[in-house]
Design a protein around this motif. Structure first.
Motif, PDB file in Angstrom:
ATOM      1  N   LEU A 291      -1.662  -6.511   5.069  1.00  0.00           N
ATOM      2  CA  LEU A 291      -0.153  -6.318   5.751  1.00  0.00           C
ATOM      3  C   LEU A 291      -0.122  -7.034   7.098  1.00  0.00           C
ATOM      4  O   LEU A 291       0.960  -7.937   7.175  1.00  0.00           O
ATOM      5  N   GLY A 292      -1.052  -7.169   7.733  1.00  0.00           N
ATOM      6  CA  GLY A 292      -0.909  -8.167   8.918  1.00  0.00           C
ATOM      7  C   GLY A 292      -1.151  -9.283   8.531  1.00  0.00           C
ATOM      8  O   GLY A 292      -0.346  -9.982   9.500  1.00  0.00           O
ATOM      9  N   VAL A 293      -1.952  -9.844   7.784  1.00  0.00           N
ATOM     10  CA  VAL A 293      -2.121 -11.210   7.378  1.00  0.00           C
ATOM     11  C   VAL A 293      -0.680 -11.665   6.999  1.00  0.00           C
ATOM     12  O   VAL A 293      -0.342 -12.703   7.136  1.00  0.00           O
ATOM     13  N   ASP A 294      -0.065 -10.838   5.968  1.00  0.00           N
ATOM     14  CA  ASP A 294       1.295 -11.261   5.411  1.00  0.00           C
ATOM     15  C   ASP A 294       2.195 -11.618   6.467  1.00  0.00           C
ATOM     16  O   ASP A 294       2.965 -12.597   6.407  1.00  0.00           O
ATOM     17  N   LEU A 295       2.187 -10.683   7.418  1.00  0.00           N
ATOM     18  CA  LEU A 295       3.200 -10.525   8.486  1.00  0.00           C
ATOM     19  C   LEU A 295       2.929 -12.045   9.316  1.00  0.00           C
ATOM     20  O   LEU A 295       4.020 -12.517   9.832  1.00  0.00           O
ATOM     21  N   CYS A 296       1.997 -12.166   9.551  1.00  0.00           N
ATOM     22  CA  CYS A 296       1.374 -13.371  10.381  1.00  0.00           C
ATOM     23  C   CYS A 296       1.766 -14.674   9.842  1.00  0.00           C
ATOM     24  O   CYS A 296       2.338 -15.610  10.346  1.00  0.00           O
ATOM     25  N   ARG A 297       1.579 -14.809   8.323  1.00  0.00           N
ATOM     26  CA  ARG A 297       1.889 -15.725   7.545  1.00  0.00           C
ATOM     27  C   ARG A 297       3.436 -16.003   7.695  1.00  0.00           C
ATOM     28  O   ARG A 297       4.043 -17.190   7.706  1.00  0.00           O
ATOM     29  N   LYS A 298       4.026 -14.960   7.465  1.00  0.00           N
ATOM     30  CA  LYS A 298       5.490 -14.961   7.342  1.00  0.00           C
ATOM     31  C   LYS A 298       6.243 -15.362   8.635  1.00  0.00           C
ATOM     32  O   LYS A 298       7.049 -16.224   8.647  1.00  0.00           O
ATOM     33  N   TYR A 299       5.676 -15.024   9.744  1.00  0.00           N
ATOM     34  CA  TYR A 299       6.137 -15.605  10.976  1.00  0.00           C
ATOM     35  C   TYR A 299       5.492 -16.533  11.666  1.00  0.00           C
ATOM     36  O   TYR A 299       5.592 -16.945  12.763  1.00  0.00           O
TER      37      TYR A 299
END
Length: 517
Positions: free
Chosen positions: A382-390
Protein backbone atom coordinates in the motif's frame (compact mmCIF):
# COMPACT_ATOMS: atom_id res chain seq x y z
CA UNK A 1 -71.70 90.21 -81.04
CA UNK A 2 -69.04 92.82 -81.70
CA UNK A 3 -67.67 92.40 -78.17
CA UNK A 4 -67.37 88.65 -78.68
CA UNK A 5 -65.31 89.12 -81.84
CA UNK A 6 -63.06 91.66 -80.12
CA UNK A 7 -62.45 89.22 -77.21
CA UNK A 8 -61.72 86.35 -79.59
CA UNK A 9 -59.24 88.50 -81.56
CA UNK A 10 -57.61 89.57 -78.27
CA UNK A 11 -57.27 85.96 -77.15
CA UNK A 12 -55.76 84.92 -80.51
CA UNK A 13 -53.32 87.82 -80.39
CA UNK A 14 -52.40 86.90 -76.79
CA UNK A 15 -51.73 83.27 -77.83
CA UNK A 16 -49.60 84.41 -80.76
CA UNK A 17 -47.63 86.68 -78.41
CA UNK A 18 -47.04 83.86 -75.92
CA UNK A 19 -45.83 81.49 -78.68
CA UNK A 20 -43.46 84.11 -80.07
CA UNK A 21 -42.15 84.85 -76.57
CA UNK A 22 -41.57 81.11 -75.93
CA UNK A 23 -39.83 80.67 -79.25
CA UNK A 24 -37.51 83.58 -78.62
CA UNK A 25 -36.63 82.27 -75.12
CA UNK A 26 -35.91 78.78 -76.52
CA UNK A 27 -33.59 80.20 -79.17
CA UNK A 28 -31.79 82.31 -76.63
CA UNK A 29 -31.32 79.30 -74.33
CA UNK A 30 -30.03 77.19 -77.22
CA UNK A 31 -27.45 79.81 -78.10
CA UNK A 32 -26.41 80.06 -74.46
CA UNK A 33 -25.97 76.22 -74.21
CA UNK A 34 -23.92 76.15 -77.41
CA UNK A 35 -21.65 78.84 -76.03
CA UNK A 36 -21.20 76.83 -72.79
CA UNK A 37 -20.43 73.61 -74.73
CA UNK A 38 -17.88 75.47 -76.85
CA UNK A 39 -16.19 76.85 -73.72
CA UNK A 40 -16.16 73.35 -72.10
CA UNK A 41 -14.59 71.75 -75.19
CA UNK A 42 -11.94 74.43 -75.27
CA UNK A 43 -11.14 73.88 -71.55
CA UNK A 44 -10.99 70.11 -72.12
CA UNK A 45 -8.50 70.59 -74.95
CA UNK A 46 -6.43 72.87 -72.74
CA UNK A 47 -6.45 70.25 -69.90
CA UNK A 48 -5.45 67.46 -72.31
CA UNK A 49 -2.59 69.55 -73.68
CA UNK A 50 -1.40 70.34 -70.14
CA UNK A 51 -1.61 66.63 -69.18
CA UNK A 52 0.40 65.61 -72.24
CA UNK A 53 3.06 68.16 -71.37
CA UNK A 54 3.19 66.92 -67.74
CA UNK A 55 3.42 63.25 -68.85
CA UNK A 56 6.23 64.10 -71.26
CA UNK A 57 8.11 65.82 -68.42
CA UNK A 58 7.59 62.86 -66.06
CA UNK A 59 8.76 60.48 -68.76
CA UNK A 60 11.95 62.46 -69.27
CA UNK A 61 12.55 62.53 -65.46
CA UNK A 62 11.99 58.73 -65.20
CA UNK A 63 14.42 58.05 -68.04
CA UNK A 64 17.01 60.21 -66.32
CA UNK A 65 16.55 58.38 -63.00
CA UNK A 66 16.86 54.96 -64.72
CA UNK A 67 20.06 56.09 -66.44
CA UNK A 68 21.50 57.34 -63.14
CA UNK A 69 20.54 54.09 -61.35
CA UNK A 70 22.10 51.96 -64.09
CA UNK A 71 25.29 54.03 -63.92
CA UNK A 72 25.44 53.56 -60.10
CA UNK A 73 24.78 49.79 -60.43
CA UNK A 74 27.52 49.48 -63.08
CA UNK A 75 29.96 51.33 -60.81
CA UNK A 76 29.07 49.08 -57.83
CA UNK A 77 29.52 45.96 -59.96
CA UNK A 78 32.88 47.16 -61.25
CA UNK A 79 34.00 47.95 -57.69
CA UNK A 80 32.87 44.54 -56.38
CA UNK A 81 34.54 42.81 -59.34
CA UNK A 82 37.83 44.58 -58.55
CA UNK A 83 37.60 43.54 -54.87
CA UNK A 84 36.86 39.91 -55.77
CA UNK A 85 39.69 39.88 -58.27
CA UNK A 86 42.07 41.18 -55.58
CA UNK A 87 40.80 38.56 -53.10
CA UNK A 88 41.30 35.79 -55.67
CA UNK A 89 44.84 36.98 -56.27
CA UNK A 90 45.54 36.86 -52.51
CA UNK A 91 44.06 33.35 -52.28
CA UNK A 92 46.19 32.21 -55.24
CA UNK A 93 49.30 33.49 -53.49
CA UNK A 94 48.34 31.66 -50.26
CA UNK A 95 47.66 28.44 -52.20
CA UNK A 96 51.05 28.69 -53.86
CA UNK A 97 52.72 29.12 -50.46
CA UNK A 98 50.83 26.10 -49.07
CA UNK A 99 51.81 23.99 -52.08
CA UNK A 100 55.43 24.94 -51.56
CA UNK A 101 55.19 24.00 -47.84
CA UNK A 102 53.51 20.68 -48.72
CA UNK A 103 56.26 19.89 -51.21
CA UNK A 104 58.86 20.54 -48.52
CA UNK A 105 56.99 18.35 -46.01
CA UNK A 106 56.58 15.58 -48.59
CA UNK A 107 60.32 15.58 -49.24
CA UNK A 108 61.01 15.40 -45.49
CA UNK A 109 58.53 12.51 -45.07
CA UNK A 110 60.07 10.60 -47.96
CA UNK A 111 63.53 10.99 -46.42
CA UNK A 112 62.13 9.84 -43.03
CA UNK A 113 60.45 6.82 -44.63
CA UNK A 114 63.68 5.86 -46.29
CA UNK A 115 65.50 6.00 -42.95
CA UNK A 116 62.71 3.94 -41.32
CA UNK A 117 62.99 1.33 -44.04
CA UNK A 118 66.69 1.00 -43.36
CA UNK A 119 66.03 0.67 -39.61
CA UNK A 120 63.38 -2.00 -40.26
CA UNK A 121 65.82 -4.02 -42.29
CA UNK A 122 68.37 -3.77 -39.48
CA UNK A 123 65.74 -4.80 -36.88
CA UNK A 124 64.65 -7.77 -39.00
CA UNK A 125 68.26 -8.98 -39.15
CA UNK A 126 68.57 -8.56 -35.36
CA UNK A 127 65.32 -10.47 -34.75
CA UNK A 128 66.51 -13.29 -36.92
CA UNK A 129 69.77 -13.47 -34.94
CA UNK A 130 67.86 -13.36 -31.61
CA UNK A 131 65.52 -16.15 -32.79
CA UNK A 132 68.46 -18.36 -33.71
CA UNK A 133 70.11 -17.68 -30.34
CA UNK A 134 66.80 -18.43 -28.52
CA UNK A 135 66.45 -21.76 -30.34
CA UNK A 136 70.00 -22.67 -29.39
CA UNK A 137 69.29 -21.71 -25.75
CA UNK A 138 66.09 -23.80 -25.63
CA UNK A 139 67.88 -26.81 -27.15
CA UNK A 140 70.65 -26.46 -24.60
CA UNK A 141 68.13 -26.17 -21.70
CA UNK A 142 66.22 -29.24 -22.92
CA UNK A 143 69.51 -31.16 -23.16
CA UNK A 144 70.52 -30.18 -19.62
CA UNK A 145 67.06 -30.65 -17.90
CA UNK A 146 65.94 -33.70 -19.82
CA UNK A 147 62.49 -32.07 -20.40
CA UNK A 148 60.92 -30.68 -23.52
CA UNK A 149 59.86 -27.03 -23.64
CA UNK A 150 56.14 -27.95 -23.34
CA UNK A 151 56.81 -30.15 -20.30
CA UNK A 152 58.88 -27.46 -18.64
CA UNK A 153 56.23 -24.82 -19.35
CA UNK A 154 53.46 -27.02 -17.92
CA UNK A 155 55.46 -27.79 -14.79
CA UNK A 156 56.28 -24.09 -14.26
CA UNK A 157 52.70 -22.97 -14.77
CA UNK A 158 51.37 -25.61 -12.36
CA UNK A 159 53.86 -24.57 -9.70
CA UNK A 160 53.05 -20.87 -10.10
CA UNK A 161 49.29 -21.56 -10.17
CA UNK A 162 49.40 -23.52 -6.90
CA UNK A 163 51.43 -20.80 -5.21
CA UNK A 164 49.11 -18.05 -6.47
CA UNK A 165 45.99 -19.93 -5.34
CA UNK A 166 47.39 -20.44 -1.86
CA UNK A 167 48.54 -16.84 -1.50
CA UNK A 168 45.24 -15.56 -2.94
CA UNK A 169 43.20 -17.62 -0.47
CA UNK A 170 45.28 -16.34 2.43
CA UNK A 171 44.98 -12.75 1.22
CA UNK A 172 41.22 -13.03 0.68
CA UNK A 173 40.75 -14.48 4.16
CA UNK A 174 42.79 -11.69 5.72
CA UNK A 175 40.92 -9.03 3.79
CA UNK A 176 37.55 -10.52 4.71
CA UNK A 177 38.44 -10.62 8.40
CA UNK A 178 39.79 -7.09 8.29
CA UNK A 179 36.75 -5.79 6.38
CA UNK A 180 34.37 -7.57 8.76
CA UNK A 181 36.12 -6.09 11.81
CA UNK A 182 36.12 -2.60 10.31
CA UNK A 183 32.48 -2.93 9.24
CA UNK A 184 31.36 -4.11 12.69
CA UNK A 185 33.27 -1.30 14.34
CA UNK A 186 31.93 1.37 12.01
CA UNK A 187 28.38 0.02 12.17
CA UNK A 188 28.42 0.09 15.96
CA UNK A 189 29.76 3.64 15.94
CA UNK A 190 27.11 4.82 13.48
CA UNK A 191 24.26 3.16 15.38
CA UNK A 192 25.43 4.41 18.77
CA UNK A 193 25.90 7.96 17.47
CA UNK A 194 22.48 7.90 15.84
CA UNK A 195 20.73 6.61 18.94
CA UNK A 196 22.62 9.06 21.14
CA UNK A 197 21.65 12.05 18.99
CA UNK A 198 18.01 11.07 18.46
CA UNK A 199 15.47 11.26 21.24
CA UNK A 200 11.80 10.77 20.32
CA UNK A 201 8.78 10.52 22.57
CA UNK A 202 6.57 7.44 22.39
CA UNK A 203 2.91 7.36 23.39
CA UNK A 204 1.27 3.96 23.69
CA UNK A 205 -2.30 4.14 22.40
CA UNK A 206 -5.00 1.65 23.37
CA UNK A 207 -8.27 0.59 21.82
CA UNK A 208 -10.40 2.61 24.29
CA UNK A 209 -10.77 6.26 25.27
CA UNK A 210 -12.20 7.54 28.56
CA UNK A 211 -14.29 10.73 28.63
CA UNK A 212 -14.72 12.31 32.11
CA UNK A 213 -18.20 13.54 33.12
CA UNK A 214 -19.03 16.45 35.42
CA UNK A 215 -21.48 14.23 37.34
CA UNK A 216 -23.28 10.89 37.08
CA UNK A 217 -26.56 12.56 36.03
CA UNK A 218 -24.93 13.28 32.69
CA UNK A 219 -24.95 9.53 31.91
CA UNK A 220 -28.74 9.53 31.72
CA UNK A 221 -28.76 12.53 29.40
CA UNK A 222 -26.18 10.84 27.15
CA UNK A 223 -28.35 7.71 26.98
CA UNK A 224 -31.48 9.76 26.27
CA UNK A 225 -35.11 8.70 26.14
CA UNK A 226 -35.25 5.01 25.29
CA UNK A 227 -31.55 5.19 24.36
CA UNK A 228 -32.01 7.41 21.29
CA UNK A 229 -29.06 9.72 22.09
CA UNK A 230 -26.54 6.92 22.60
CA UNK A 231 -27.81 5.09 19.50
CA UNK A 232 -27.44 8.22 17.38
CA UNK A 233 -23.91 8.85 18.67
CA UNK A 234 -22.86 5.22 18.05
CA UNK A 235 -24.43 5.24 14.57
CA UNK A 236 -22.79 8.54 13.56
CA UNK A 237 -19.30 7.65 14.85
CA UNK A 238 -19.12 3.85 14.56
CA UNK A 239 -17.83 3.65 18.16
CA UNK A 240 -19.33 1.73 21.09
CA UNK A 241 -20.19 3.79 24.19
CA UNK A 242 -19.79 1.79 27.40
CA UNK A 243 -21.70 3.36 30.30
CA UNK A 244 -21.25 1.27 33.44
CA UNK A 245 -20.82 1.82 37.16
CA UNK A 246 -17.55 3.69 36.70
CA UNK A 247 -18.13 7.02 38.47
CA UNK A 248 -18.16 10.15 36.29
CA UNK A 249 -16.70 8.47 33.19
CA UNK A 250 -17.82 7.07 29.83
CA UNK A 251 -15.67 4.57 27.91
CA UNK A 252 -15.43 4.79 24.09
CA UNK A 253 -14.44 1.48 22.51
CA UNK A 254 -13.42 0.91 18.88
CA UNK A 255 -10.53 -0.44 16.83
CA UNK A 256 -10.30 2.71 14.67
CA UNK A 257 -8.54 5.45 16.68
CA UNK A 258 -9.74 8.23 14.33
CA UNK A 259 -13.37 7.29 14.94
CA UNK A 260 -12.69 7.20 18.68
CA UNK A 261 -11.13 10.66 18.52
CA UNK A 262 -14.14 12.02 16.60
CA UNK A 263 -16.51 10.47 19.15
CA UNK A 264 -14.46 11.80 22.08
CA UNK A 265 -14.38 15.38 20.75
CA UNK A 266 -18.09 15.31 19.87
CA UNK A 267 -19.05 13.93 23.30
CA UNK A 268 -16.92 16.51 25.12
CA UNK A 269 -18.54 19.31 23.08
CA UNK A 270 -22.02 17.95 23.88
CA UNK A 271 -21.21 17.77 27.59
CA UNK A 272 -19.97 21.38 27.60
CA UNK A 273 -22.95 22.57 25.54
CA UNK A 274 -25.50 20.67 27.68
CA UNK A 275 -28.04 20.28 24.83
CA UNK A 276 -27.98 16.58 24.01
CA UNK A 277 -30.47 15.38 21.40
CA UNK A 278 -30.11 13.61 18.00
CA UNK A 279 -29.99 16.77 15.87
CA UNK A 280 -27.38 18.37 18.13
CA UNK A 281 -25.38 15.15 18.19
CA UNK A 282 -25.22 15.08 14.36
CA UNK A 283 -24.09 18.71 14.32
CA UNK A 284 -21.36 18.11 16.91
CA UNK A 285 -20.11 14.96 15.14
CA UNK A 286 -19.73 16.91 11.89
CA UNK A 287 -17.81 19.63 13.73
CA UNK A 288 -15.63 17.01 15.41
CA UNK A 289 -14.88 15.36 12.05
CA UNK A 290 -13.75 18.68 10.59
CA UNK A 291 -11.66 19.35 13.70
CA UNK A 292 -10.01 15.92 13.47
CA UNK A 293 -9.27 16.47 9.75
CA UNK A 294 -7.62 19.78 10.61
CA UNK A 295 -5.68 18.07 13.41
CA UNK A 296 -4.52 15.34 11.01
CA UNK A 297 -3.25 17.90 8.49
CA UNK A 298 -1.49 19.90 11.22
CA UNK A 299 0.14 16.77 12.66
CA UNK A 300 1.40 15.79 9.20
CA UNK A 301 2.82 19.28 8.59
CA UNK A 302 4.36 19.31 12.06
CA UNK A 303 6.05 15.96 11.38
CA UNK A 304 7.55 17.19 8.09
CA UNK A 305 8.78 20.37 9.80
CA UNK A 306 10.24 18.41 12.70
CA UNK A 307 12.39 16.22 10.47
CA UNK A 308 13.08 18.96 7.90
CA UNK A 309 11.52 17.26 4.86
CA UNK A 310 9.82 19.54 2.33
CA UNK A 311 7.98 19.17 -0.98
CA UNK A 312 5.80 16.22 0.06
CA UNK A 313 2.40 15.99 -1.67
CA UNK A 314 -0.46 17.39 0.49
CA UNK A 315 -2.29 14.04 0.40
CA UNK A 316 0.80 12.25 1.76
CA UNK A 317 0.99 14.88 4.51
CA UNK A 318 -2.61 14.07 5.48
CA UNK A 319 -1.79 10.36 5.53
CA UNK A 320 1.20 11.09 7.77
CA UNK A 321 -1.15 12.91 10.15
CA UNK A 322 -3.42 9.83 10.23
CA UNK A 323 -0.48 7.83 11.56
CA UNK A 324 -0.81 9.75 14.84
CA UNK A 325 -3.89 7.64 15.53
CA UNK A 326 -2.28 4.36 14.40
CA UNK A 327 -0.29 2.04 16.65
CA UNK A 328 1.79 -1.05 15.98
CA UNK A 329 2.45 -3.31 18.99
CA UNK A 330 1.60 -0.32 21.15
CA UNK A 331 4.12 1.92 19.37
CA UNK A 332 2.73 5.13 17.86
CA UNK A 333 3.43 4.87 14.13
CA UNK A 334 3.83 8.63 13.53
CA UNK A 335 6.38 8.90 16.37
CA UNK A 336 8.07 5.78 15.02
CA UNK A 337 8.23 7.29 11.49
CA UNK A 338 9.69 10.53 12.83
CA UNK A 339 12.28 8.61 14.83
CA UNK A 340 13.20 6.47 11.80
CA UNK A 341 13.52 9.62 9.68
CA UNK A 342 15.85 11.25 12.20
CA UNK A 343 17.90 8.07 12.55
CA UNK A 344 18.19 7.78 8.75
CA UNK A 345 19.41 11.37 8.57
CA UNK A 346 22.00 10.81 11.28
CA UNK A 347 23.26 7.58 9.71
CA UNK A 348 23.36 9.23 6.27
CA UNK A 349 25.44 12.11 7.61
CA UNK A 350 27.86 9.61 9.17
CA UNK A 351 28.47 7.75 5.90
CA UNK A 352 28.35 10.84 3.68
CA UNK A 353 25.20 10.40 1.55
CA UNK A 354 22.28 12.78 0.91
CA UNK A 355 20.61 13.44 4.29
CA UNK A 356 17.40 14.88 2.77
CA UNK A 357 16.65 11.77 0.70
CA UNK A 358 17.41 9.51 3.70
CA UNK A 359 15.04 11.49 5.96
CA UNK A 360 12.31 11.48 3.31
CA UNK A 361 12.57 7.70 2.87
CA UNK A 362 12.50 7.14 6.64
CA UNK A 363 9.46 9.39 7.13
CA UNK A 364 7.43 7.66 4.38
CA UNK A 365 8.51 4.04 4.99
CA UNK A 366 5.32 3.11 6.95
CA UNK A 367 2.88 5.40 5.06
CA UNK A 368 0.87 2.32 4.01
CA UNK A 369 -0.25 1.81 7.64
CA UNK A 370 -2.42 4.92 7.30
CA UNK A 371 -4.80 3.04 4.99
CA UNK A 372 -4.25 -0.66 5.77
CA UNK A 373 -7.49 -0.74 7.84
CA UNK A 374 -9.45 0.44 4.79
CA UNK A 375 -7.70 -1.24 1.82
CA UNK A 376 -6.59 -4.78 1.09
CA UNK A 377 -2.89 -5.62 1.05
CA UNK A 378 0.18 -5.33 3.24
CA UNK A 379 1.26 -1.93 4.47
CA UNK A 380 4.40 -2.25 2.31
CA UNK A 381 2.50 -2.70 -0.96
CA UNK A 382 0.00 0.00 0.00
CA UNK A 383 2.87 2.37 0.79
CA UNK A 384 4.53 1.64 -2.55
CA UNK A 385 1.25 2.29 -4.38
CA UNK A 386 0.75 5.59 -2.55
CA UNK A 387 4.30 6.76 -3.28
CA UNK A 388 3.89 5.91 -6.95
CA UNK A 389 0.51 7.68 -7.06
CA UNK A 390 1.94 10.90 -5.63
CA UNK A 391 5.08 10.89 -7.82
CA UNK A 392 7.78 9.99 -5.30
CA UNK A 393 11.18 9.06 -6.76
CA UNK A 394 12.24 5.48 -7.53
CA UNK A 395 14.77 5.62 -4.66
CA UNK A 396 12.03 6.41 -2.11
CA UNK A 397 9.73 3.72 -3.54
CA UNK A 398 12.47 1.07 -3.31
CA UNK A 399 13.28 2.10 0.27
CA UNK A 400 9.59 1.72 1.24
CA UNK A 401 9.33 -1.64 -0.56
CA UNK A 402 12.56 -3.06 0.85
CA UNK A 403 12.41 -1.91 4.48
CA UNK A 404 11.24 -5.37 5.66
CA UNK A 405 13.47 -7.27 3.22
CA UNK A 406 10.68 -8.22 0.79
CA UNK A 407 12.78 -7.03 -2.17
CA UNK A 408 16.47 -6.37 -2.61
CA UNK A 409 17.65 -2.86 -1.67
CA UNK A 410 18.78 -0.93 -4.73
CA UNK A 411 20.44 1.97 -2.92
CA UNK A 412 22.17 2.84 0.34
CA UNK A 413 19.04 4.72 1.43
CA UNK A 414 16.98 1.49 1.46
CA UNK A 415 19.61 -0.15 3.69
CA UNK A 416 19.62 2.86 6.02
CA UNK A 417 15.82 2.69 6.33
CA UNK A 418 16.05 -1.03 7.21
CA UNK A 419 18.64 -0.30 9.90
CA UNK A 420 16.80 2.71 11.34
CA UNK A 421 13.46 0.85 11.35
CA UNK A 422 15.04 -2.03 13.24
CA UNK A 423 16.68 0.32 15.74
CA UNK A 424 13.43 2.20 16.41
CA UNK A 425 11.19 -0.86 16.63
CA UNK A 426 13.48 -3.32 18.37
CA UNK A 427 15.01 -1.17 21.09
CA UNK A 428 13.90 -1.97 24.66
CA UNK A 429 10.57 -0.36 25.54
CA UNK A 430 9.67 0.61 21.99
CA UNK A 431 6.97 -2.02 21.62
CA UNK A 432 4.62 -3.72 24.02
CA UNK A 433 5.17 -7.24 22.77
CA UNK A 434 6.77 -9.09 25.67
CA UNK A 435 9.88 -11.20 25.30
CA UNK A 436 7.92 -14.35 26.12
CA UNK A 437 5.30 -13.68 23.41
CA UNK A 438 8.02 -12.84 20.93
CA UNK A 439 10.06 -15.98 21.58
CA UNK A 440 6.96 -18.20 21.55
CA UNK A 441 5.94 -16.83 18.16
CA UNK A 442 9.38 -17.47 16.69
CA UNK A 443 9.52 -20.96 18.23
CA UNK A 444 6.09 -21.78 16.78
CA UNK A 445 7.30 -20.61 13.37
CA UNK A 446 10.34 -22.91 13.51
CA UNK A 447 8.27 -25.85 14.80
CA UNK A 448 5.86 -25.53 11.85
CA UNK A 449 8.69 -25.54 9.30
CA UNK A 450 10.54 -28.43 11.00
CA UNK A 451 7.41 -30.60 10.85
CA UNK A 452 7.72 -31.03 7.07
CA UNK A 453 9.53 -34.00 5.57
CA UNK A 454 12.93 -33.25 4.06
CA UNK A 455 13.60 -30.20 6.25
CA UNK A 456 17.02 -30.42 7.89
CA UNK A 457 16.82 -27.29 10.04
CA UNK A 458 15.13 -23.90 9.99
CA UNK A 459 15.79 -20.47 11.47
CA UNK A 460 13.35 -17.64 12.19
CA UNK A 461 15.17 -14.38 11.41
CA UNK A 462 14.47 -10.66 11.05
CA UNK A 463 12.18 -10.60 14.11
CA UNK A 464 10.01 -13.35 12.65
CA UNK A 465 9.50 -11.68 9.29
CA UNK A 466 11.51 -14.37 7.50
CA UNK A 467 12.11 -18.07 8.03
CA UNK A 468 15.17 -19.69 6.43
CA UNK A 469 14.77 -23.42 5.75
CA UNK A 470 17.63 -25.81 4.95
CA UNK A 471 16.47 -29.00 3.19
CA UNK A 472 18.22 -32.35 2.68
CA UNK A 473 19.31 -32.31 -0.99
CA UNK A 474 18.91 -36.10 -1.34
CA UNK A 475 15.24 -35.94 -0.27
CA UNK A 476 14.09 -32.64 -1.86
CA UNK A 477 14.91 -31.75 -5.45
CA UNK A 478 14.57 -28.36 -7.13
CA UNK A 479 10.98 -29.00 -8.24
CA UNK A 480 9.91 -30.14 -4.77
CA UNK A 481 11.29 -26.93 -3.25
CA UNK A 482 8.56 -24.86 -4.90
CA UNK A 483 5.79 -27.08 -3.53
CA UNK A 484 7.45 -27.24 -0.09
CA UNK A 485 7.63 -23.43 0.17
CA UNK A 486 3.97 -23.12 -0.81
CA UNK A 487 2.82 -25.80 1.70
CA UNK A 488 4.79 -24.17 4.52
CA UNK A 489 3.32 -20.74 3.68
CA UNK A 490 -0.22 -22.15 3.74
CA UNK A 491 0.32 -23.86 7.10
CA UNK A 492 1.80 -20.67 8.62
CA UNK A 493 -1.23 -18.70 7.42
CA UNK A 494 -3.62 -21.26 8.96
CA UNK A 495 -1.94 -21.77 12.34
CA UNK A 496 -0.28 -18.45 13.22
CA UNK A 497 -1.28 -14.84 13.84
CA UNK A 498 1.34 -12.28 12.89
CA UNK A 499 1.60 -8.69 11.61
CA UNK A 500 2.54 -8.03 8.00
CA UNK A 501 3.91 -11.02 6.10
CA UNK A 502 6.51 -13.77 6.60
CA UNK A 503 9.02 -14.58 3.88
CA UNK A 504 9.57 -18.34 3.43
CA UNK A 505 13.08 -18.91 2.05
CA UNK A 506 13.89 -22.55 1.13
CA UNK A 507 17.58 -23.34 0.50
CA UNK A 508 19.00 -26.48 -1.07
CA UNK A 509 22.76 -26.85 -1.44
CA UNK A 510 25.27 -29.60 -2.15
CA UNK A 511 28.71 -29.55 -0.55
CA UNK A 512 31.98 -31.34 -1.19
CA UNK A 513 34.49 -31.31 1.67
CA UNK A 514 38.17 -32.29 1.60
CA UNK A 515 41.10 -31.74 3.95
CA UNK A 516 44.67 -30.65 3.20
CA UNK A 517 47.13 -32.69 5.28
Amino acid sequence: MQYVIIIAVAVILLGIGCFLSYRMGFEKKRRTDEEKIGNAEQKAREIIDEALKTAEAKKREGLLEVKEESIRARNDIEKETKERRAELQRMERRMQQKEENLDKKTDAIEKREASYAQKEEALAKQKEQVSKLNEQRVQELERISGLTSEQAKEYLLKTVEDDVKHETAILIKELENKAREEADKKAKEFVVNAIQRCAADHVAETTISVVPLPNDEMKGRIIGREGRNIRTLETMTGVDLIIDDTPEAVVLSGFDPIRREVARIALEKLIVDGRIHPARIEEMVEKAQKEVETMIREEGESATLEVGVHGIHPELIKLLGRLKFRTSYGQNVLKHSIEVSLLCGLLASEIGVDVRIAKRAGLLHDIGKAVDHEMEGSHIQLGVDLCRKYKESATIINAVEAHHGDVEPQSLFAVLVQAADTISAARPGARRETLETYTNRLKQLEDITNSFKGVDKSFAIQAGREVRIMVVPEQVNDADMVLLARDISKKIEEEMEYPGQIKVNVIRESRVTDFAK
